[in-house]
Motif scaffolding. Structure first.
Motif, PDB file in Angstrom:
ATOM      1  N   LEU A 152      46.402  73.859  37.981  1.00 55.98           N
ATOM      2  CA  LEU A 152      46.432  75.131  37.268  1.00 55.98           C
ATOM      3  C   LEU A 152      45.065  75.472  36.678  1.00 55.98           C
ATOM      4  CD1 LEU A 152      48.152  77.465  36.029  1.00 55.98           C
ATOM      5  CD2 LEU A 152      48.521  75.982  34.069  1.00 55.98           C
ATOM      6  N   LEU A 153      44.366  74.463  36.221  1.00 55.26           N
ATOM      7  CA  LEU A 153      43.048  74.659  35.627  1.00 55.26           C
ATOM      8  C   LEU A 153      41.944  74.795  36.681  1.00 55.26           C
ATOM      9  CD1 LEU A 153      43.501  72.018  32.810  1.00 55.26           C
ATOM     10  CD2 LEU A 153      43.308  74.489  32.469  1.00 55.26           C
ATOM     11  N   GLU A 154      42.353  74.698  37.942  1.00 56.08           N
ATOM     12  CA  GLU A 154      41.438  74.839  39.070  1.00 56.08           C
ATOM     13  C   GLU A 154      40.342  73.775  39.036  1.00 56.08           C
ATOM     14  OE1 GLU A 154      40.258  78.882  40.026  1.00 56.08           O
ATOM     15  OE2 GLU A 154      42.017  79.678  38.955  1.00 56.08           O
ATOM     16  N   SER A 155      40.806  72.552  38.838  1.00 56.56           N
ATOM     17  CA  SER A 155      39.868  71.425  38.872  1.00 56.56           C
ATOM     18  C   SER A 155      39.687  70.949  40.297  1.00 56.56           C
ATOM     19  CB  SER A 155      40.401  70.264  38.019  1.00 56.56           C
ATOM     20  OG  SER A 155      39.684  69.088  38.292  1.00 56.56           O
ATOM     21  N   PRO A 156      38.469  70.764  40.763  1.00 60.11           N
ATOM     22  CA  PRO A 156      38.232  70.234  42.111  1.00 60.11           C
ATOM     23  C   PRO A 156      38.806  68.826  42.263  1.00 60.11           C
ATOM     24  CG  PRO A 156      36.213  71.174  41.198  1.00 60.11           C
ATOM     25  CD  PRO A 156      37.201  71.079  40.077  1.00 60.11           C
ATOM     26  N   LEU A 157      39.092  68.132  41.155  1.00 63.33           N
ATOM     27  CA  LEU A 157      39.589  66.771  41.197  1.00 63.33           C
ATOM     28  C   LEU A 157      41.100  66.723  41.012  1.00 63.33           C
ATOM     29  CD1 LEU A 157      36.842  65.014  39.046  1.00 63.33           C
ATOM     30  CD2 LEU A 157      36.953  65.247  41.540  1.00 63.33           C
ATOM     31  N   ALA A 158      41.775  67.850  41.260  1.00 66.84           N
ATOM     32  CA  ALA A 158      43.209  67.913  41.036  1.00 66.84           C
ATOM     33  C   ALA A 158      43.979  67.063  42.033  1.00 66.84           C
ATOM     34  CB  ALA A 158      43.711  69.357  41.109  1.00 66.84           C
ATOM     35  N   HIS A 159      43.413  66.775  43.180  1.00 65.60           N
ATOM     36  CA  HIS A 159      44.143  66.050  44.225  1.00 65.60           C
ATOM     37  C   HIS A 159      43.680  64.604  44.291  1.00 65.60           C
ATOM     38  CE1 HIS A 159      45.811  69.852  45.397  1.00 65.60           C
ATOM     39  NE2 HIS A 159      44.606  70.365  45.533  1.00 65.60           N
TER      40      HIS A 159
END
Length: 206
Positions: free
Chosen positions: A199-206
């Protein structure tokens, strides 16, 4: 729904029957709601007399306020410990804050449900104090999101709204979580952390 708590919300306070009364009040409010639960129900659940109960709490609304205060204090304490022990980067801090929140929900689901459903019955100073307490919870997430937005770790163009949405989603877990569901406590925490970072659009979300 059959919300429950896996551990008692209130430990020994050093004041006689106070902890037993508060835990019994939580159970009563969870089972019957604020208006349906009586002070006699609470006294019976705590194994004490009605007159003794009134020595601790002069009204049902004061009792509800104290239950909710204990719940929020425990949540905020867990959040601060988790964030303090995380890394310095916003992604690590958000992940640990979400995990801590979810663990609290699992441990104290009933307290979360009562906090959401019965808070409308508080008024005056009790309600004002609870608002201040909840602002402290929200501030933990807002500060992490602001840090991540400033550092570029979070790319959402709406950081304030995103922080509120993360919190709303976490609070909502208490309404649908089932101890016998397909996700373990740890898996649920990981799932929600991943959702928050996405949701925060973090590139490290995955």
């Amino acid at each position: 729904m059959n919300a429950r708590s896996t551990v008692s919300l209130v430990g020994d306070t050093g004041r006689g029957n106070e902890a037993a009364i508060l835990n019994a009040a939580l159970e009563a409010f969870g089972a019957k709601g604020f208006h349906g639960a009586s002070m006699r129900d609470v006294a019976r659940g705590a194994g004490t007399s009605l007159s003794n109960l009134y020595n601790y709490f002069p009204s049902k609304s004061r009792l509800l306020a104290e239950v909710l205060r204990h719940a929020n204090d425990e949540l905020v304490t867990r959040l601060h410990v988790a964030v303090d022990e995380a890394g310095d980067d916003a992604v690590s801090r958000m992940r640990e804050a979400v995990r801590a929140y979810v663990r609290f929900v699992v441990d104290h689901q009933l307290a979360m449900v009562v906090s959401t459903n019965e808070v409308r019955y508080l008024d005056g100073e009790d309600r004002e104090r609870l608002v201040v307490d909840r602002d402290a919870t929200q501030a933990v997430f807002e500060q992490i999101v602001a840090q991540g937005a400033a550092s570029g770790e979070f790319r959402t163009p709406h950081p304030a709204d995103a922080a509120r949405t993360v919190l709303s989603g976490l609070a909502g877990v208490a309404q649908w979580y089932r101890p016998d569901g397909r996700l373990s406590r740890g898996q649920l925490a990981e799932q929600q952390a991943r959702y928050a970072l996405a949701l925060l659009e973090s590139p490290l979300a995955h």
